[in-house]
Design a protein around this motif. Sequence first.
Motif, PDB file in Angstrom:
ATOM      1  N   UNK A  36       0.835  -1.203   0.000  1.00 23.32           N
ATOM      2  CA  UNK A  36       0.000   0.000   0.000  1.00 23.32           C
ATOM      3  C   UNK A  36       0.871   1.254   0.000  1.00 23.32           C
ATOM      4  N   UNK A  37       1.938   1.239   0.789  1.00 20.73           N
ATOM      5  CA  UNK A  37       2.835   2.394   0.816  1.00 20.73           C
ATOM      6  C   UNK A  37       3.535   2.575  -0.520  1.00 20.73           C
TER       7      UNK A  37
ATOM      8  N   UNK B 212       3.275   5.885  -2.972  1.00 15.14           N
ATOM      9  CA  UNK B 212       4.435   6.611  -3.482  1.00 15.14           C
ATOM     10  C   UNK B 212       4.440   6.643  -5.011  1.00 15.14           C
ATOM     11  N   UNK B 213       4.025   5.532  -5.609  1.00 15.61           N
ATOM     12  CA  UNK B 213       3.974   5.476  -7.070  1.00 15.61           C
ATOM     13  C   UNK B 213       2.948   6.447  -7.617  1.00 15.61           C
ATOM     14  N   UNK B 214       1.797   6.542  -6.993  1.00 15.36           N
ATOM     15  CA  UNK B 214       0.760   7.468  -7.459  1.00 15.36           C
ATOM     16  C   UNK B 214       1.248   8.909  -7.378  1.00 15.36           C
TER      17      UNK B 214
ATOM     18  N   UNK C 161       1.763  11.576 -10.509  1.00 13.68           N
ATOM     19  CA  UNK C 161       1.092  12.875 -10.529  1.00 13.68           C
ATOM     20  C   UNK C 161       2.097  14.021 -10.560  1.00 13.68           C
ATOM     21  N   UNK C 162       3.209  13.871  -9.853  1.00 10.09           N
ATOM     22  CA  UNK C 162       4.207  14.936  -9.817  1.00 10.09           C
ATOM     23  C   UNK C 162       4.943  15.081 -11.134  1.00 10.09           C
ATOM     24  N   UNK C 163       4.921  14.023 -11.963  1.00 12.65           N
ATOM     25  CA  UNK C 163       5.611  14.083 -13.244  1.00 12.65           C
ATOM     26  C   UNK C 163       4.757  14.689 -14.354  1.00 12.65           C
TER      27      UNK C 163
ATOM     28  N   UNK D 263      -3.566  16.593   0.707  1.00 15.10           N
ATOM     29  CA  UNK D 263      -4.211  15.281   0.868  1.00 15.10           C
ATOM     30  C   UNK D 263      -3.215  14.152   0.633  1.00 15.10           C
ATOM     31  N   UNK D 264      -2.360  14.306  -0.373  1.00 14.38           N
ATOM     32  CA  UNK D 264      -1.351  13.295  -0.645  1.00 14.38           C
ATOM     33  C   UNK D 264      -0.385  13.150   0.527  1.00 14.38           C
ATOM     34  N   UNK D 265      -0.025  14.268   1.103  1.00 17.73           N
ATOM     35  CA  UNK D 265       0.894  14.246   2.236  1.00 17.73           C
ATOM     36  C   UNK D 265       0.306  13.482   3.415  1.00 17.73           C
TER      37      UNK D 265
END
Length: 227
Positions: A95-96, A100-102, A106-108, A152-154
């Motif tokens: 899950x972690x 991190x992958x998501x 999104x950041x890319x 929210x991601x944080x």
Amino acid sequence: MSESAFTVWGGVFAAALLAVAALALLVSGNTGARKSAPDCRPLVEEARELEEIAAAAFTKALEAADTAARTTVELENAENHRDECDRHQVVAAHALADGLQRVSIEESAPSREPVGEASRAAMVAYRQGVISVEQLQTLWQQIDGWDATQEEQSHELTRLRAEDVEARRRYDAAAILERSARQAYEIAQIAARALTEEAAEAAAEAQEARIAAQKCLRRSGRLPTRR
């Protein structure tokens, strides 16, 4: 050794003790009857002492067998608990990793440049273990363009990381308990085998002594000769 076997032994010991007691009474009741007859009292006393030793050894062996059976169940429970914690640890780790992958995907996205560059750099530092989740969150908040989505991601990463750490902690604790239960199991099995052998040897010695006492009493005429 099974409980049924120990039960049979218990009956044998009881019968043997009664036989030795009967022999003792015969000897004490006929001490002056025949002066020329052999003195069987030492043999009878030895048989009685060995029967008592055998009975004590049987009790210890039975207690050791009970302990071995209990530690077997405890080891099985510890192994099951460890396996369950291991499954939870794998789920939390996946899950972690997915979280991190998501965030990385999104950041890319081009729409997040140039904010994405700084955010990705912070994410790389986090994945490499250079910074913690809390430090990652602080860096994100200092980057221009910080929005509710990143907030929210944080929080989501913080939650996933906490669950991963807790799952690992529980697995480590379960592994320690499993090793302790296995050690107790192995010690109990060794003790049960040793005490069972000791009880068997004591019973054999007591039987030989009882037979010797009976033969002496037959020679002295205090017991009827078997036909």
